[in-house]
Scaffold this motif. Sequence first.
Motif, PDB file in Angstrom:
ATOM      1  N   GLY C 122     -11.276   4.355  -0.420  1.00 36.40           N
ATOM      2  CA  GLY C 122     -10.825   5.633   0.104  1.00 36.40           C
ATOM      3  C   GLY C 122      -9.375   5.954  -0.180  1.00 36.40           C
ATOM      4  O   GLY C 122      -8.715   6.632   0.593  1.00 36.40           O
ATOM      5  N   LEU C 123      -8.875   5.464  -1.295  1.00 32.32           N
ATOM      6  CA  LEU C 123      -7.476   5.736  -1.610  1.00 32.32           C
ATOM      7  C   LEU C 123      -7.337   6.540  -2.894  1.00 32.32           C
ATOM      8  O   LEU C 123      -6.259   6.581  -3.489  1.00 32.32           O
ATOM      9  N   ALA C 124      -8.432   7.181  -3.325  1.00 35.45           N
ATOM     10  CA  ALA C 124      -8.380   7.958  -4.561  1.00 35.45           C
ATOM     11  C   ALA C 124      -7.276   8.998  -4.474  1.00 35.45           C
ATOM     12  O   ALA C 124      -7.061   9.593  -3.426  1.00 35.45           O
ATOM     13  N   GLY C 125      -6.571   9.174  -5.576  1.00 29.24           N
ATOM     14  CA  GLY C 125      -5.503  10.160  -5.600  1.00 29.24           C
ATOM     15  C   GLY C 125      -4.140   9.577  -5.237  1.00 29.24           C
ATOM     16  O   GLY C 125      -3.115  10.192  -5.492  1.00 29.24           O
ATOM     17  N   ARG C 132       4.619   0.608  -0.927  1.00 34.49           N
ATOM     18  CA  ARG C 132       5.578   0.748   0.163  1.00 34.49           C
ATOM     19  C   ARG C 132       5.384   2.035   0.964  1.00 34.49           C
ATOM     20  O   ARG C 132       5.639   2.081   2.170  1.00 34.49           O
ATOM     21  N   THR C 133       4.922   3.088   0.281  1.00 34.04           N
ATOM     22  CA  THR C 133       4.782   4.382   0.949  1.00 34.04           C
ATOM     23  C   THR C 133       3.472   4.495   1.723  1.00 34.04           C
ATOM     24  O   THR C 133       3.241   5.476   2.400  1.00 34.04           O
ATOM     25  N   TYR C 134       2.592   3.482   1.623  1.00 37.15           N
ATOM     26  CA  TYR C 134       1.301   3.529   2.310  1.00 37.15           C
ATOM     27  C   TYR C 134       1.472   3.187   3.785  1.00 37.15           C
ATOM     28  O   TYR C 134       2.373   2.462   4.167  1.00 37.15           O
ATOM     29  N   SER C 135       0.526   3.712   4.593  1.00 42.14           N
ATOM     30  CA  SER C 135       0.510   3.294   5.991  1.00 42.14           C
ATOM     31  C   SER C 135      -0.082   1.893   6.068  1.00 42.14           C
ATOM     32  O   SER C 135      -0.683   1.408   5.111  1.00 42.14           O
ATOM     33  N   ARG C 136       0.082   1.282   7.236  1.00 43.68           N
ATOM     34  CA  ARG C 136      -0.426  -0.066   7.438  1.00 43.68           C
ATOM     35  C   ARG C 136      -1.934  -0.169   7.131  1.00 43.68           C
ATOM     36  O   ARG C 136      -2.381  -1.062   6.439  1.00 43.68           O
ATOM     37  N   GLY C 137      -2.673   0.812   7.652  1.00 47.10           N
ATOM     38  CA  GLY C 137      -4.117   0.792   7.445  1.00 47.10           C
ATOM     39  C   GLY C 137      -4.486   0.934   5.976  1.00 47.10           C
ATOM     40  O   GLY C 137      -5.397   0.267   5.478  1.00 47.10           O
ATOM     41  N   MET C 138      -3.743   1.794   5.257  1.00 46.81           N
ATOM     42  CA  MET C 138      -4.026   1.977   3.834  1.00 46.81           C
ATOM     43  C   MET C 138      -3.721   0.707   3.051  1.00 46.81           C
ATOM     44  O   MET C 138      -4.459   0.325   2.140  1.00 46.81           O
ATOM     45  N   GLN C 140      -3.905  -2.257   4.192  1.00 45.88           N
ATOM     46  CA  GLN C 140      -4.960  -3.221   4.465  1.00 45.88           C
ATOM     47  C   GLN C 140      -6.203  -2.930   3.641  1.00 45.88           C
ATOM     48  O   GLN C 140      -6.855  -3.843   3.139  1.00 45.88           O
ATOM     49  N   ARG C 141      -6.506  -1.651   3.475  1.00 45.12           N
ATOM     50  CA  ARG C 141      -7.683  -1.293   2.678  1.00 45.12           C
ATOM     51  C   ARG C 141      -7.492  -1.726   1.227  1.00 45.12           C
ATOM     52  O   ARG C 141      -8.391  -2.269   0.602  1.00 45.12           O
ATOM     53  N   LEU C 142      -6.290  -1.464   0.727  1.00 45.79           N
ATOM     54  CA  LEU C 142      -6.015  -1.879  -0.649  1.00 45.79           C
ATOM     55  C   LEU C 142      -6.069  -3.409  -0.758  1.00 45.79           C
ATOM     56  O   LEU C 142      -6.507  -3.960  -1.765  1.00 45.79           O
ATOM     57  N   GLY C 143      -5.625  -4.068   0.316  1.00 47.72           N
ATOM     58  CA  GLY C 143      -5.685  -5.534   0.344  1.00 47.72           C
ATOM     59  C   GLY C 143      -7.117  -6.030   0.205  1.00 47.72           C
ATOM     60  O   GLY C 143      -7.372  -7.035  -0.470  1.00 47.72           O
ATOM     61  N   ILE C 144      -8.055  -5.314   0.823  1.00 46.73           N
ATOM     62  CA  ILE C 144      -9.471  -5.689   0.695  1.00 46.73           C
ATOM     63  C   ILE C 144      -9.914  -5.530  -0.760  1.00 46.73           C
ATOM     64  O   ILE C 144     -10.552  -6.421  -1.331  1.00 46.73           O
ATOM     65  N   ALA C 145      -9.532  -4.401  -1.351  1.00 46.12           N
ATOM     66  CA  ALA C 145      -9.899  -4.177  -2.751  1.00 46.12           C
ATOM     67  C   ALA C 145      -9.324  -5.289  -3.631  1.00 46.12           C
ATOM     68  O   ALA C 145      -9.972  -5.766  -4.559  1.00 46.12           O
ATOM     69  N   ARG C 146      -8.115  -5.719  -3.329  1.00 48.81           N
ATOM     70  CA  ARG C 146      -7.482  -6.756  -4.118  1.00 48.81           C
ATOM     71  C   ARG C 146      -8.194  -8.103  -3.964  1.00 48.81           C
ATOM     72  O   ARG C 146      -8.470  -8.784  -4.938  1.00 48.81           O
ATOM     73  N   LEU C 164      -7.453  -2.854  11.403  1.00 46.15           N
ATOM     74  CA  LEU C 164      -7.978  -2.029  10.313  1.00 46.15           C
ATOM     75  C   LEU C 164      -8.381  -0.655  10.860  1.00 46.15           C
ATOM     76  O   LEU C 164      -8.933  -0.554  11.949  1.00 46.15           O
ATOM     77  N   ASP C 165      -8.102   0.405  10.075  1.00 45.02           N
ATOM     78  CA  ASP C 165      -8.479   1.737  10.560  1.00 45.02           C
ATOM     79  C   ASP C 165      -9.976   1.964  10.354  1.00 45.02           C
ATOM     80  O   ASP C 165     -10.669   1.151   9.734  1.00 45.02           O
ATOM     81  N   GLN C 166     -10.456   3.089  10.912  1.00 45.12           N
ATOM     82  CA  GLN C 166     -11.894   3.340  10.904  1.00 45.12           C
ATOM     83  C   GLN C 166     -12.464   3.342   9.490  1.00 45.12           C
ATOM     84  O   GLN C 166     -13.482   2.710   9.212  1.00 45.12           O
ATOM     85  N   ALA C 167     -11.768   4.030   8.574  1.00 41.11           N
ATOM     86  CA  ALA C 167     -12.268   4.131   7.204  1.00 41.11           C
ATOM     87  C   ALA C 167     -12.369   2.739   6.583  1.00 41.11           C
ATOM     88  O   ALA C 167     -13.347   2.411   5.905  1.00 41.11           O
ATOM     89  N   GLY C 168     -11.352   1.925   6.850  1.00 41.52           N
ATOM     90  CA  GLY C 168     -11.348   0.576   6.295  1.00 41.52           C
ATOM     91  C   GLY C 168     -12.472  -0.262   6.878  1.00 41.52           C
ATOM     92  O   GLY C 168     -13.171  -0.976   6.151  1.00 41.52           O
ATOM     93  N   ALA C 169     -12.654  -0.140   8.216  1.00 40.98           N
ATOM     94  CA  ALA C 169     -13.697  -0.931   8.873  1.00 40.98           C
ATOM     95  C   ALA C 169     -15.073  -0.540   8.346  1.00 40.98           C
ATOM     96  O   ALA C 169     -15.917  -1.398   8.078  1.00 40.98           O
ATOM     97  N   ASP C 170     -15.277   0.760   8.157  1.00 38.84           N
ATOM     98  CA  ASP C 170     -16.557   1.213   7.625  1.00 38.84           C
ATOM     99  C   ASP C 170     -16.801   0.647   6.234  1.00 38.84           C
ATOM    100  O   ASP C 170     -17.879   0.146   5.925  1.00 38.84           O
ATOM    101  N   PHE C 171     -15.754   0.735   5.401  1.00 37.97           N
ATOM    102  CA  PHE C 171     -15.903   0.219   4.049  1.00 37.97           C
ATOM    103  C   PHE C 171     -16.219  -1.273   4.069  1.00 37.97           C
ATOM    104  O   PHE C 171     -17.129  -1.737   3.392  1.00 37.97           O
TER     105      PHE C 171
END
Lengths: 226, 222, 244
Positions: C122-125, C132-138, C140-146, C164-171
Amino acid sequence: MNERTSSRLDLALWGILGIAMMAALYLALVDAPRERTMGDLQRIFYFHVAAAIAGLTAFGVNFAASVAYVARRERKWDRVALCAAETGVAFLAIVLVTGPIWAKPVWMVWWTWSPRLTSSLVLCLLYVAYLLVRRYLEDPDRRAMIAAVFGIVAFVDAPLVWFSIRWWRDIHPSPMLESGGIDPAMRPAFWACLAAFELLLVYLLRRRCALEALEEELERLGRLAE
Amino acid sequence: MRRLWAVFRKDLAIELRTKDSLNTMLFFGIVVLVVFHFALRSGEVEARAAAPGVLWVAFAFAGTLGLNRMFAAEKENGCLEGLMMMPADRGVLYLGKMLAGTVFMLAAEAVIFVASLVFFNLEVWGELPWLALVFFVGTLGFTAVGTLLAAVAVNTRMREVLLPVILFPVVLPVLIHAVEATALVLGGADRGELKLPLAVLSVFTVVFGTIAYLLFEHVLED
Amino acid sequence: MIEVRGLAKYYGRQSALRSLDLRIARGDFIALFGRNGAGKTTFLRILAGLARPSAGSCRIAPAAGGAGRETAARTRGRIGYLSHHTSLYPDLTALENLRFFARLAGVPADDAFLAGRIGAVGLAGREREPVRTYSRGMQQRLGIARAFLHDPDLLLLDEPFTGLDQAGADFLKRYLVGARRAGKTCVMALHDAELGHQLASRLVVIDRGTAALDAERDSLPLDAFRARYAAILGPQPPAGGGAS
């Protein structure tokens, strides 16, 4: 080896060490001839050199134990490495104290940057650094491994330090040993001192390792009691 | 090899973007030069005689800063952990880091050296290639063991503070030979005399590079 | 696939693990419970090859024989470890971060593939902006992808839903369900009994450094599990994280 034979061995070692020390003292302070130019002062040389060689032996032990630890990952090798480094630093401290005491009247200065003295100092610093690294690592497994790596680096570094300093700084007359060797009349004292110091090293190492093993046992019991 | 290159390029990319370490290294190196000017009461001592030692002290301090920073950055977000999980030989991480450290140090050295030309009033145009060679070989020796020990230091309770204390005694042979080689070049000695220090520095690099390559993974694990 | 025997890890007088025995078969999906400091993280770190045990052994069946550095590296290539850290470089963009780790992992590092992975969390774009400019939740989501960039066979997750935020938890839930269907093996440390019961095929509770409970999920309904869990660890704390 069980504990009883081990402690009996230590007792025997203690006895032999006592005799050897007395003999070394007698040979170095009374029996050996008085040196022509330096007088009685030269007698410090017996202890100075013996301590240096015992210190080097200790660092050799540290190196061997470090390699063994990396290869086998057995706790006892880490104990031996630690104890050898501590003992080696103690012996080098003797070298660094007796050196200036001797140098002052003979060379008129406390400290000369002679290759031998300088190398001893750097060697001492290397192993103090080793002990520092250990001190700032809390996890015992990690400490053992990192210390072993540093021990290997330090020991491989030592000859390079020695040759570097010798090559560029060798302006002072290199005393004793190589230049013509030791007068035959002084040899008994020299060898007796050397033997006594090496025995002392073995004894100290054994006792120190036993203490360290006890401390680890205490830690283990502490975990059980938790 | 591809992975080594990836580690190196990553460090370079971060550095080019933030310029954190390079700026600090440069500035600190120049500060060291200035401090030495007063410490040695320059003018009374012949500049050419003092320059090699002062330069290498400045390089060594700047290098220590750079190496520390490189590993502190890896620790920040647990990146080192991510690196260690990769299916690459962990020795490759060492080589990549060492390469990056060497490039940073050489870049800092170039600027510090130019500053020293001004401060010490040196005329060295003819000797420049030889000096560059000495700096390069000496820096390799420094980073070969420095990279390993920086990884050691960053894992201790003292973090970066510990590095100079444990690195300088080990790296002393490098400093001795690098200083002497620099002095030989500046003193206009016969180039043949450079063989010995350069050979010793190379041997040092190879010996400690090999040890570090083999043992680096053990330093990282806990 | 994994055999853990008498595993222990000491830190001086403290012991994180005393003596853990566990056999993990291929396809096991394990939810690991325990108090804070019960040794869950230590266990995962040892499994991941980041820490060495003080005693005991932990064998991961290698793809090929041997115990050399090559084999160790190849074994690591089959493991994906999501820890508390994101292991991302804040000064690099999302794309650069993933490209770097892809190169190290030896998987395709082309932009299309990586952008797909970034889009999936969910980080397209935003792939060309520094992390550095990402929020904590974002982050973390990228961390999962990594962490799962190289599609590992063995997934290790250390309290992945915490913070983890809702979007991350769902993913992450979707990803785990898919991984389970694909027959992958997983060990995840959790606090939330219900969530663990929902996702896992096997439930393990660690207490005092050993496995106090080890049961198949299907043989233990949620209520029964809750009761056993409370009996070992005390009442369940309020559900943490964004997981529902």
